[in-house]
Design an enzyme around this catalytic site. Structure first.
Site, mmCIF file in Angstrom:
data_model
loop_
_atom_site.group_PDB
_atom_site.id
_atom_site.type_symbol
_atom_site.label_atom_id
_atom_site.label_comp_id
_atom_site.label_asym_id
_atom_site.label_seq_id
_atom_site.Cartn_x
_atom_site.Cartn_y
_atom_site.Cartn_z
ATOM 1 C CG ASN A 86 -1.892 -1.152 1.233
ATOM 2 O OD1 ASN A 86 -2.425 -1.518 0.190
ATOM 3 N ND2 ASN A 86 -2.121 -1.740 2.395
ATOM 4 C CG HIS A 99 4.374 -2.517 5.403
ATOM 5 N ND1 HIS A 99 4.414 -1.162 5.652
ATOM 6 C CD2 HIS A 99 3.060 -2.843 5.349
ATOM 7 C CE1 HIS A 99 3.186 -0.695 5.754
ATOM 8 N NE2 HIS A 99 2.338 -1.705 5.560
ATOM 9 C CG MET A 100 5.160 -7.597 -0.283
ATOM 10 S SD MET A 100 6.375 -8.434 -1.313
ATOM 11 C CE MET A 100 6.797 -7.089 -2.402
#
Ligand code: AMP
Length: 113
Positions: A86, A99-100
């Site tokens: 996001n 972050h994934m």
């Protein structure tokens, strides 16, 4: 001020870390959206995808490779999963440390709402 995730990476906040190397750390999301919900995070603070620079290619690539390996380890690789990053307000980003999300373990719904 260290980010929330920087504190987790340094072990200053409790979390379930499932992987760590010199570039990235992965830990379970505190509020999982599916049976597997892991966050893969660069060890150095990069706020958003918009802040990635050409020299971050290695860390960005490592995030995807680690996600793939964790999906295998979680036993969700064959059925499939989703990787989500996001970005900023419209993307629904809440924590400003890149972050994934690795999400899987059930049939997922539409990609965007
Ligand atoms: P995003 O909306 O993409 O910024 O996602 C932030 C994610 O961080 C959410 O899925 C949260 O549930 C998760 N999160 C927030 N605090 C923690 C924490 N202390 N440990 C693990 N995950 C967290």
């Amino acid at each position: 001020m260290p980010t929330l995730f920087a504190k987790i990476i340094r072990g200053e906040l409790p979390s379930e870390i499932v992987y760590q190397d010199e570039l990235v750390t992965a830990f379970r999301d505190i509020s999982p959206a599916a049976p597997t919900h892991i966050l893969i995070v660069p060890n150095k603070v990069i706020r958003t995808v918009n802040d990635l620079r050409d020299e971050d290619e290695k860390v960005a690539g490592r995030m995807v490779i680690v996600a793939k390996k964790l999906a295998e380890r979680e036993g969700i690789a064959e059925d499939g999963y989703r990787l989500i990053i996001n970005c900023n307000r419209h993307g629904g980003q809440d924590v400003y440390h890149l972050h994934m999300h690795l999400i899987g373990g059930r049939q997922l719904g539409p990609i965007a709402q």
